[in-house]
Design a protein around this motif. Structure first.
Motif, mmCIF file in Angstrom:
data_model
loop_
_atom_site.group_PDB
_atom_site.id
_atom_site.type_symbol
_atom_site.label_atom_id
_atom_site.label_comp_id
_atom_site.label_asym_id
_atom_site.label_seq_id
_atom_site.Cartn_x
_atom_site.Cartn_y
_atom_site.Cartn_z
ATOM 1 N N GLU B 256 -10.229 -4.391 -3.122
ATOM 2 C CA GLU B 256 -10.657 -2.706 -3.037
ATOM 3 C C GLU B 256 -10.939 -2.379 -1.359
ATOM 4 O O GLU B 256 -10.846 -1.083 -1.240
ATOM 5 N N PHE B 257 -11.144 -3.323 -0.774
ATOM 6 C CA PHE B 257 -11.366 -3.065 0.458
ATOM 7 C C PHE B 257 -9.983 -2.906 1.626
ATOM 8 O O PHE B 257 -10.236 -2.823 2.697
ATOM 9 N N VAL B 258 -9.146 -3.762 1.217
ATOM 10 C CA VAL B 258 -7.679 -3.744 1.987
ATOM 11 C C VAL B 258 -7.121 -2.298 1.535
ATOM 12 O O VAL B 258 -6.572 -2.104 0.506
ATOM 13 N N VAL B 259 -7.506 -1.603 2.758
ATOM 14 C CA VAL B 259 -6.811 -0.230 2.443
ATOM 15 C C VAL B 259 -5.900 0.113 3.868
ATOM 16 O O VAL B 259 -6.196 -0.644 4.943
ATOM 17 N N HIS B 260 -5.184 1.194 3.723
ATOM 18 C CA HIS B 260 -4.322 1.415 4.779
ATOM 19 C C HIS B 260 -5.045 2.106 6.034
ATOM 20 O O HIS B 260 -4.705 2.068 7.083
ATOM 21 N N ASN B 261 -6.006 2.852 5.408
ATOM 22 C CA ASN B 261 -6.779 3.736 6.328
ATOM 23 C C ASN B 261 -7.332 2.761 7.441
ATOM 24 O O ASN B 261 -8.283 1.921 7.211
ATOM 25 N N ALA B 268 -13.788 -3.406 7.063
ATOM 26 C CA ALA B 268 -13.395 -4.692 6.186
ATOM 27 C C ALA B 268 -13.339 -5.706 7.091
ATOM 28 O O ALA B 268 -14.029 -6.814 7.066
ATOM 29 N N GLY B 269 -12.859 -5.513 8.373
ATOM 30 C CA GLY B 269 -12.776 -6.280 9.482
ATOM 31 C C GLY B 269 -14.114 -6.832 9.737
ATOM 32 O O GLY B 269 -14.415 -8.124 9.953
ATOM 33 N N LEU B 270 -15.124 -6.022 9.911
ATOM 34 C CA LEU B 270 -16.393 -6.242 10.370
ATOM 35 C C LEU B 270 -17.067 -7.200 9.321
ATOM 36 O O LEU B 270 -17.715 -7.964 9.818
ATOM 37 N N ALA B 271 -16.955 -6.780 8.083
ATOM 38 C CA ALA B 271 -17.719 -7.709 7.136
ATOM 39 C C ALA B 271 -17.089 -9.012 7.119
ATOM 40 O O ALA B 271 -17.820 -10.123 6.933
ATOM 41 N N GLU B 272 -15.696 -9.138 7.196
ATOM 42 C CA GLU B 272 -15.020 -10.305 7.500
ATOM 43 C C GLU B 272 -15.638 -11.197 8.589
ATOM 44 O O GLU B 272 -16.100 -12.520 8.659
ATOM 45 N N ALA B 273 -15.747 -10.494 9.734
ATOM 46 C CA ALA B 273 -16.125 -11.091 10.932
ATOM 47 C C ALA B 273 -17.720 -11.449 11.115
ATOM 48 O O ALA B 273 -18.342 -12.771 11.152
ATOM 49 N N ILE B 274 -18.448 -10.609 10.326
ATOM 50 C CA ILE B 274 -19.904 -11.080 10.141
ATOM 51 C C ILE B 274 -19.858 -12.305 9.340
ATOM 52 O O ILE B 274 -20.836 -13.081 9.378
ATOM 53 N N ALA B 275 -19.256 -12.415 8.157
ATOM 54 C CA ALA B 275 -19.288 -13.577 7.278
ATOM 55 C C ALA B 275 -19.063 -14.679 8.036
ATOM 56 O O ALA B 275 -19.575 -15.862 7.757
ATOM 57 N N GLU B 276 -18.255 -14.642 8.966
ATOM 58 C CA GLU B 276 -17.829 -15.591 9.940
ATOM 59 C C GLU B 276 -18.867 -16.065 11.098
ATOM 60 O O GLU B 276 -19.425 -17.149 11.159
ATOM 61 N N PHE B 277 -19.168 -15.036 11.668
ATOM 62 C CA PHE B 277 -19.897 -15.232 13.063
ATOM 63 C C PHE B 277 -21.726 -14.875 12.813
ATOM 64 O O PHE B 277 -22.154 -14.845 13.831
ATOM 65 N N GLY B 278 -21.903 -14.181 11.727
ATOM 66 C CA GLY B 278 -23.215 -13.527 11.557
ATOM 67 C C GLY B 278 -23.093 -12.102 12.382
ATOM 68 O O GLY B 278 -22.406 -12.145 13.382
ATOM 69 N N TYR B 279 -24.299 -11.428 12.355
ATOM 70 C CA TYR B 279 -24.123 -10.351 12.820
ATOM 71 C C TYR B 279 -24.366 -10.287 14.377
ATOM 72 O O TYR B 279 -23.353 -9.733 15.155
ATOM 73 N N SER B 280 -24.978 -11.079 14.909
ATOM 74 C CA SER B 280 -25.289 -11.253 16.341
ATOM 75 C C SER B 280 -24.097 -11.608 17.175
ATOM 76 O O SER B 280 -23.644 -11.463 18.149
ATOM 77 N N GLY B 281 -23.286 -12.856 16.211
ATOM 78 C CA GLY B 281 -22.333 -13.344 17.034
ATOM 79 C C GLY B 281 -21.015 -12.724 16.980
ATOM 80 O O GLY B 281 -19.910 -13.031 17.630
ATOM 81 N N THR B 282 -20.913 -11.558 15.890
ATOM 82 C CA THR B 282 -19.733 -10.647 15.844
ATOM 83 C C THR B 282 -19.341 -9.798 17.154
ATOM 84 O O THR B 282 -20.529 -9.034 17.661
ATOM 85 N N THR B 283 -18.301 -9.905 17.694
ATOM 86 C CA THR B 283 -18.015 -9.072 18.802
ATOM 87 C C THR B 283 -16.893 -8.071 18.213
ATOM 88 O O THR B 283 -16.397 -8.168 17.385
ATOM 89 N N ILE B 284 -16.632 -7.281 19.164
ATOM 90 C CA ILE B 284 -15.842 -5.903 18.862
ATOM 91 C C ILE B 284 -14.225 -6.535 18.936
ATOM 92 O O ILE B 284 -13.604 -6.341 18.002
ATOM 93 N N ALA B 285 -14.182 -7.787 19.674
ATOM 94 C CA ALA B 285 -12.862 -8.328 19.565
ATOM 95 C C ALA B 285 -12.696 -9.313 18.073
ATOM 96 O O ALA B 285 -11.468 -9.053 17.381
ATOM 97 N N HIS B 286 -13.688 -9.605 17.623
ATOM 98 C CA HIS B 286 -13.498 -10.118 16.287
ATOM 99 C C HIS B 286 -12.921 -9.219 15.150
ATOM 100 O O HIS B 286 -12.293 -9.378 14.188
ATOM 101 N N ILE B 287 -13.797 -8.137 15.470
ATOM 102 C CA ILE B 287 -13.664 -7.025 14.232
ATOM 103 C C ILE B 287 -12.102 -6.680 14.416
ATOM 104 O O ILE B 287 -11.535 -6.375 13.121
ATOM 105 N N THR B 288 -11.764 -6.030 15.674
ATOM 106 C CA THR B 288 -10.406 -5.662 15.574
ATOM 107 C C THR B 288 -9.306 -6.627 15.248
ATOM 108 O O THR B 288 -8.335 -6.454 14.719
ATOM 109 N N ARG B 289 -9.557 -7.976 15.583
ATOM 110 C CA ARG B 289 -8.845 -9.105 15.071
ATOM 111 C C ARG B 289 -8.607 -9.169 13.674
ATOM 112 O O ARG B 289 -7.456 -9.214 13.262
ATOM 113 N N TYR B 290 -9.884 -9.234 12.980
ATOM 114 C CA TYR B 290 -9.677 -9.057 11.422
ATOM 115 C C TYR B 290 -8.999 -7.761 10.971
ATOM 116 O O TYR B 290 -8.273 -7.908 9.983
#
Lengths: 216, 457
Positions: B256-261, B268-290
């Motif tokens: 339900e979070f995979v949307v075209h918007n 959704a990318g942020l959520a993925e990145a946080i699951a991987e790196f934690g909030y503090s470890g997450t960078t904007i590059a991670h978010i845009t990549r996911y």
């Protein structure tokens, strides 16, 4: 007052009155929070004259402190009573704690007033709270005799145990779980016994009533 | 839209002046004696300034109290993370609290006043206490069998430490606090690490751990005001690795979070990145990549990681609220509505473990902006329980306190977060009977509550 009250000894009436006023304070506190309660509220709920209140207490705070003192005395009496029926110290902890939880569960308003307000009200209440804790400290202190470390254990260990039990009760009361407080026996006994017996033994013994010592 | 932030910054000094004045005056004169006029005179502001920020005295007290708690929570987490070994982490937290109380006695006196002023202040304190309990509870990870010890133990240790510190503060015996630290630590460590470790803690004295000491020194020299102002949103460098352990099976976006918007893709990318790196470890590059979008696209939607996080949080919470509300509406009577609502919540969280972690765990450590929302989210579930008061007999209503509902939601959330922290988000649905029984008991009594809780289907 029941009819024919003149036959009652003066002392009995006085005690009865105090208890009624204390109960009224507890009920009002549960309804609106301690700070909002007025002497007028207490008087109305207790169904007594304002004068009668002031014959017994100098102020609302005085009444609150008396309520705490009354509750602690009564709890202590029950705890000692239950604990003295068994011999081994861990059994005493189980039995005493069971009696304590039973008392708290049977007096939710009083318990709430004493436990919840004590940790939030001003200096006099905190004084009272500390004395309440100290009242139960010796019962746990005896556990040092069965511990290998004995007197080397942290000075405030017993304070920590009693305070921790009070805190858990406060949390459960606030969550409206007063009637399930007796279910906490195992966990709280484990918490209290662990420092003296080690985690494993504590877990095994916690909450086990020895034969012949029913909990309340 | 970005103006919110600008406005907040402009409002900062005025609001802070009011809050600072309030804390000072309340510490001197007590809650009852403090008036809005006094506060304004001390702050050098006029009544409209007060009204711009607060709805009266109690609101002002509560706001100040909330900020103090948020600061305190952040400082504790910073201290916790400055060390690596669990006992040192706890020691750093204890030292931080003691130093804070000694350096700022007016805050301590303020705490005493505000706690006496009402239930809402207590509920806020209890939230902070739950975080402290979870830091102690992390001690179970040091044990061979982490399940060997009851969660009540950490809760009791935290509450008891609070009682001992509080009573010394109230009685003006703050100078005894450093000597109390080794005592408290020894008791806290004992159930998890055993008696010898406990004795070692005891013999160490006050002794702030080395790394933490270095951090404090750094803080003192570089940015004097930052730790006090409450605006250092970025300090979410700092959350405990315990909280960072990855829930298993986090890969794959929930459908339900995979949307075209784009905006939602970023979320959704942020959520993925946080699951991987934690909030503090997450960078904007991670978010845009996911999210598979460009950096520029990110900045078209959000000005910072924090802003994106807040948006993500809101999105998840909205979905969660919708699910709960749907579940609640479908049932015929209130007890079953509660059951259905909780069931819907657990189902959603179990199906989306990394969103679960984002909204239940990361939100608590991501900084003040989100903590405030976290609070609002808790509040939004309160009415579901409150409606259970309707038609109950007076003896039941008498048992309830004004904050029972808030405490129920808080207790429920803390149970759920514990599972998520332990990496057991997928098993959340097993909690249903316990949570239903726990929340219904105040209204129905334990027998009836257990019946509804244990029903099949």
């Amino acid at each position: 007052m029941p009819p024919g009250r003149h036959a009652l000894p003066r002392e009995f009436i006085a005690q009865h009155q105090r208890a009624r006023i204390i109960a009224a304070l507890a009920e009002e506190t549960v309804d609106k929070g301690y700070r909002a309660v007025t002497v007028a509220d207490i008087v109305r709920r207790a169904g007594i004259a304002r004068n009668t209140f002031y014959e017994n207490f100098s102020s609302k705070e005085d009444c609150f402190l008396a309520a705490s003192e009354f509750a602690v005395k009564e709890a202590l009496r029950r705890v000692v009573d239950a604990a003295s029926k068994v011999d081994a110290w861990p059994d005493r902890v189980n039995a005493g704690l069971a009696a304590f939880l039973h008392y708290v569960a049977s007096e939710p308003a009083l318990a709430r007033t004493c436990i919840v307000e004590a940790l939030s009200a001003g200096p006099a209440a905190v004084d009272r709270y500390e004395r309440s804790i100290q009242a139960f400290v010796p019962l746990f202190r005896m556990g040092r005799k069965v511990s290998a470390k004995g007197e080397e254990l942290p000075e405030t260990l017993e304070e920590t145990i009693v305070g921790g039990i009070f805190w858990i009760l406060y949390q459960r009361i606030i969550m409206g779980q007063a009637e399930r407080i007796e279910d906490l026996l195992g966990e709280l006994a484990e918490f209290a016994l662990t420092p003296y017996l080690g985690a494993e033994a504590a877990k095994r013994i916690a909450g086990q009533a020895p034969a012949g010592a029913a909990a309340g | 839209m970005l103006d919110v932030e600008t406005r907040e910054r402009a409002a900062g000094p005025e609001r802070e002046r009011i809050v600072q004045a309030l804390i000072e005056i309340a510490a001197e004169r007590g809650y009852a004696e403090t008036t809005v006029e006094m506060i304004l005179r001390r702050a050098g502001l006029d009544r409209p300034a007060f009204d711009r920020h607060f709805r009266g005295k109690y609101d002002c007290f509560l706001s100040a109290w909330r900020e103090i708690n948020e600061d305190c929570m952040r400082e504790m987490l910073e201290a916790y993370n400055s060390e690596e070994e669990w006992p040192d982490r706890l020691r750093a937290v204890a030292c931080e609290i003691v130093e804070a109380l000694r350096n700022d006695p007016s805050r301590a006196s303020f705490a005493v006043e505000v706690l006496a002023a009402g239930d809402a202040a207590r509920a806020r304190r209890d939230m902070t206490m739950r975080v402290i309990a979870s830091l102690i509870d992390a001690g179970r990870n040091e044990m061979e069998d982490p399940e060997a010890i009851s969660h009540t133990t950490a809760e009791a240790l935290a509450g008891s430490a609070y009682g001992q510190v509080y009573s010394r503060v109230v009685k003006g015996r703050g100078d005894e606090l450093p000597a109390l630290v080794p005592q408290l630590l020894s008791a806290a460590v004992m159930p998890y690490l055993g008696i010898d470790a406990a004795m070692a803690e005891l013999s160490r004295g006050f002794d702030p751990p080395a790394r933490y000491r270095r951090d404090v020194a750094k803080r003192g020299s570089s940015s004097k005001s930052s730790s006090k102002s409450g605006k250092t949103v970025t300090s979410a460098e700092d959350y405990p690795p315990e909280l960072a352990r990855l829930p298993p099976g986090r890969h794959g976006l929930p459908r339900e979070f995979v949307v075209h918007n784009q905006r939602e893709r970023l979320i959704a990318g942020l959520a993925e990145a946080i699951a991987e790196f934690g909030y503090s470890g997450t960078t904007i590059a991670h978010i845009t990549r996911y999210a598979a979008v460009s950096r520029r696209t990110f900045y078209e939607h959000f000005s910072s990681k924090d802003e994106c996080f807040v948006a993500a949080y809101d999105t998840v919470m909205n979905t969660l609220r919708e699910r709960v509300s749907e579940g609640f509406e479908e049932a015929d009577d209130w007890p079953h509505a509660v059951r259905a609502g909780i069931g819907a919540m657990l189902e959603f969280l179990a199906a989306n473990p990394h969103l679960a972690r984002l909204c239940m765990v990361e939100a608590l450590v991501a900084g003040p902006v989100v903590v405030e929302r976290y609070d609002a989210a808790i509040q939004s579930f309160v009415p579901y329980f409150q409606s259970g008061r309707e038609g109950r007999p007076p003896e039941v209503l008498e048992r309830l306190s004004p904050t029972t509902e808030e405490a129920l939601v808080g207790g429920m959330v803390s149970l759920i977060s514990r599972r998520i922290i332990a990496g057991k988000a997928e098993e959340l649905e097993e909690l249903l009977p316990d949570l239903v029984e726990f929340t219904l008991t105040p209204y129905l009594g334990s027998e009836e509550a257990a019946k509804v809780a244990r029903e099949k289907g």
